[in-house]
Scaffold this motif. Structure first.
Motif, PDB file in Angstrom:
ATOM      1  N   ALA A 193      41.511  40.877  27.049  1.00  0.00           N
ATOM      2  CA  ALA A 193      41.850  41.281  28.412  1.00  0.00           C
ATOM      3  C   ALA A 193      40.649  41.132  29.341  1.00  0.00           C
ATOM      4  O   ALA A 193      40.785  40.681  30.490  1.00  0.00           O
ATOM      5  N   ALA A 194      39.452  41.475  28.849  1.00  0.00           N
ATOM      6  CA  ALA A 194      38.233  41.360  29.659  1.00  0.00           C
ATOM      7  C   ALA A 194      37.935  39.911  30.007  1.00  0.00           C
ATOM      8  O   ALA A 194      37.568  39.591  31.147  1.00  0.00           O
ATOM      9  N   VAL A 195      38.100  39.023  29.030  1.00  0.00           N
ATOM     10  CA  VAL A 195      37.865  37.583  29.261  1.00  0.00           C
ATOM     11  C   VAL A 195      38.856  37.034  30.280  1.00  0.00           C
ATOM     12  O   VAL A 195      38.485  36.268  31.180  1.00  0.00           O
ATOM     13  N   ILE A 196      40.113  37.417  30.152  1.00  0.00           N
ATOM     14  CA  ILE A 196      41.138  36.944  31.090  1.00  0.00           C
ATOM     15  C   ILE A 196      40.878  37.473  32.492  1.00  0.00           C
ATOM     16  O   ILE A 196      41.088  36.764  33.487  1.00  0.00           O
ATOM     17  N   MET A 197      40.401  38.709  32.601  1.00  0.00           N
ATOM     18  CA  MET A 197      40.075  39.259  33.921  1.00  0.00           C
ATOM     19  C   MET A 197      38.905  38.498  34.557  1.00  0.00           C
ATOM     20  O   MET A 197      38.872  38.296  35.770  1.00  0.00           O
ATOM     21  N   LEU A 198      37.941  38.078  33.726  1.00  0.00           N
ATOM     22  CA  LEU A 198      36.824  37.281  34.234  1.00  0.00           C
ATOM     23  C   LEU A 198      37.321  35.938  34.764  1.00  0.00           C
ATOM     24  O   LEU A 198      36.931  35.502  35.851  1.00  0.00           O
ATOM     25  N   ILE A 199      38.202  35.295  34.000  1.00  0.00           N
ATOM     26  CA  ILE A 199      38.803  34.034  34.449  1.00  0.00           C
ATOM     27  C   ILE A 199      39.602  34.266  35.730  1.00  0.00           C
ATOM     28  O   ILE A 199      39.551  33.462  36.667  1.00  0.00           O
ATOM     29  N   GLY A 200      40.335  35.386  35.767  1.00  0.00           N
ATOM     30  CA  GLY A 200      41.116  35.721  36.948  1.00  0.00           C
ATOM     31  C   GLY A 200      40.243  35.874  38.186  1.00  0.00           C
ATOM     32  O   GLY A 200      40.607  35.417  39.278  1.00  0.00           O
ATOM     33  N   ALA A 201      39.072  36.510  38.023  1.00  0.00           N
ATOM     34  CA  ALA A 201      38.158  36.681  39.155  1.00  0.00           C
ATOM     35  C   ALA A 201      37.694  35.331  39.683  1.00  0.00           C
ATOM     36  O   ALA A 201      37.621  35.119  40.900  1.00  0.00           O
ATOM     37  N   LEU A 202      37.409  34.391  38.774  1.00  0.00           N
ATOM     38  CA  LEU A 202      36.979  33.050  39.182  1.00  0.00           C
ATOM     39  C   LEU A 202      38.108  32.308  39.896  1.00  0.00           C
ATOM     40  O   LEU A 202      37.881  31.638  40.915  1.00  0.00           O
ATOM     41  N   GLY A 218      48.652  46.220  38.887  1.00  0.00           N
ATOM     42  CA  GLY A 218      47.539  45.312  39.163  1.00  0.00           C
ATOM     43  C   GLY A 218      47.960  44.165  40.062  1.00  0.00           C
ATOM     44  O   GLY A 218      47.229  43.791  40.995  1.00  0.00           O
ATOM     45  N   MET A 219      49.131  43.585  39.796  1.00  0.00           N
ATOM     46  CA  MET A 219      49.641  42.488  40.625  1.00  0.00           C
ATOM     47  C   MET A 219      49.876  42.958  42.066  1.00  0.00           C
ATOM     48  O   MET A 219      49.543  42.253  43.023  1.00  0.00           O
ATOM     49  N   ALA A 220      50.441  44.164  42.213  1.00  0.00           N
ATOM     50  CA  ALA A 220      50.691  44.707  43.552  1.00  0.00           C
ATOM     51  C   ALA A 220      49.380  44.929  44.295  1.00  0.00           C
ATOM     52  O   ALA A 220      49.271  44.640  45.500  1.00  0.00           O
ATOM     53  N   ALA A 221      48.362  45.405  43.574  1.00  0.00           N
ATOM     54  CA  ALA A 221      47.049  45.633  44.189  1.00  0.00           C
ATOM     55  C   ALA A 221      46.443  44.323  44.678  1.00  0.00           C
ATOM     56  O   ALA A 221      45.857  44.261  45.766  1.00  0.00           O
ATOM     57  N   LEU A 222      46.584  43.262  43.869  1.00  0.00           N
ATOM     58  CA  LEU A 222      46.055  41.956  44.263  1.00  0.00           C
ATOM     59  C   LEU A 222      46.767  41.416  45.506  1.00  0.00           C
ATOM     60  O   LEU A 222      46.142  40.833  46.389  1.00  0.00           O
ATOM     61  N   ILE A 223      48.065  41.641  45.563  1.00  0.00           N
ATOM     62  CA  ILE A 223      48.851  41.148  46.706  1.00  0.00           C
ATOM     63  C   ILE A 223      48.464  41.889  47.988  1.00  0.00           C
ATOM     64  O   ILE A 223      48.201  41.277  49.029  1.00  0.00           O
ATOM     65  N   PHE A 224      48.410  43.212  47.911  1.00  0.00           N
ATOM     66  CA  PHE A 224      48.160  44.005  49.119  1.00  0.00           C
ATOM     67  C   PHE A 224      46.686  44.017  49.528  1.00  0.00           C
ATOM     68  O   PHE A 224      46.357  44.420  50.645  1.00  0.00           O
TER      69      PHE A 224
END
Length: 385
Positions: free
Chosen positions: A159-168, A209-215
């Motif tokens: 999950a941590a690795v995917i979040m890092l990729i997500g940030a990029l 998390g998805m809602a937070a990213l959208i708003f």
């Protein structure tokens, strides 16, 4: 006599999955036709294409030919090599996502920094990262098989690795690719046997998390508003969706015929990439869209069928990778189709095998070559070779 007959019938069986090969070729052919049909007006009107109406047809044809060459080479490589190399490919993909953000290396198109210029064509790292994620997640599940049920040792590192990729990816920004990569990784963990409590927690945390990213982003929020009521602002936030829906409406059941689309005449943006299905719906109607959905569904189901055969052969990495590829194609296909039909908010995701794009078609064809290789190894395993 029975043994001889049995051996002969086994030998006579095809050495690879011809159904998967030809369905993939049909989808690629449909895509090539629709790329040309949907891009003619844009290519003729643009200085960047030197007003050549065949510009995108020629480039897509080159990408497809290159894809067949690379796919043929990929087919020769044993799956155990991909398993061995998966951590290194994943790291290379992560490095490429960092490089694309560096000014002078990353190439900006329509306000997004998603490409690295390779002189001949622009490479989009996120397309290959989807395949690398499927490879790495499959290997991770097997390496952590004894700890996969643990939150700290099994779930959290991935999950941590995917979040890092997500940030990029969000810095590019490419929210659509982040969504697809997250689904590939999490579904692979689920298939690998993560604890039910973790799964329940994920089902609660992920939507929040998805809602937070959208708003948190006005750009994504405006897209969501445009999705709920595109007709409230048909010349602004709802422009793309409203014209996509007009295209489907004009197509009705059997379409207006190949080349007869009006929306592709500079009305519908990204007609040859993100919204190619809308043009297909206008020209071939509900019937044509249904055929494309049917072909995609067969491809995804077949990927899971190959995975089941790999489990019988005790090739667990091959099984997880097959499922990962099926999840990738299925998720991205559903999102793109949903966006085109107004069922999901607009995202910058192409339709696999159909939309225009060098990186996308290359990554898709390499993935299909790997699927064919897994099936080939399955058949050899069932023969005892």
């Amino acid at each position: 006599m029975i043994d001889k007959f049995s051996n002969k019938s086994t030998i006579d069986k095809p050495s690879f999955d011809q159904g998967l090969f030809w369905v993939s070729c049909i989808l690629i052919a449909i895509g090539l036709i629709m790329v040309y049909s949907s891009s003619i007006s844009f290519a003729e009107s643009s200085k960047l294409t030197k007003h050549q109406n065949y510009f995108f047809l020629l480039r897509q044809s080159i990408y497809i030919l290159l894809g067949f060459v690379v796919g043929f080479i990929t087919f020769q490589i044993p799956i155990r090599w991909w398993q061995k190399m998966s951590p290194y490919l994943f790291m290379a993909g992560m490095v490429s996502l960092i490089l694309v953000l560096i000014p002078g290396i990353g190439h900006v198109v329509n306000g997004s920094r998603r490409w690295i210029s390779l002189l001949i064509f622009n490479m989009q790292p996120s397309e290959f990262m989807k395949l690398f994620t499927a490879m790495y997640a499959s290997d991770y599940v097997l390496r952590k098989s004894k700890e996969i049920g643990s939150f700290l040792k099994g779930f959290l590192p991935m999950a941590a690795v995917i979040m890092l990729i997500g940030a990029l990816l969000l810095l590019e920004p490419d929210f659509g690719a982040f969504a697809v990569i997250s689904v590939i990784a999490m579904c692979t963990l689920i298939l690998g046997g993560i604890d039910k409590k973790i799964l329940m927690g994920l089902s609660i945390v992920a939507p929040i998390g998805m809602a937070a990213l959208i708003f948190s982003s006005d750009y994504r929020y405006q897209r969501l508003i445009g999705f709920f009521n595109p007709w409230a602002d048909p010349y602004g936030k709802g422009y793309q969706l409203s014209h996509a829906l007009i295209a489907f409406g004009r197509g009705e059941f059997f379409g207006v015929g190949l080349g007869g689309s009006v929306e592709k005449l500079l009305y519908l943006p990204e007609a040859h990439t993100d919204f190619i299905l809308a043009v297909l719906g206008e020209e071939f109607g509900f019937f044509g869209v249904l055929i494309v959905i049917g072909l995609f569904s067969w491809l995804v189901i077949r990927a899971f069928g190959i995975a089941k055969e790999a489990i019988i052969n005790e090739s667990y990495y091959s099984a997880l990778l097959s499922q990962g590829i099926g999840i990738w194609f299925g998720t991205q296909g559903i999102i793109n189709m949903g966006v085109n039909m107004g069922l999901l908010p607009t995202k910058g995701l192409t339709l696999p095998l159909l939309s225009y794009g060098g990186s996308g078609i290359l990554a898709n064809m390499v993935a299909l070559a790997i699927l064919l290789r897994i099936d080939w190894e399955n058949r050899r395993g069932l023969r005892g070779i």
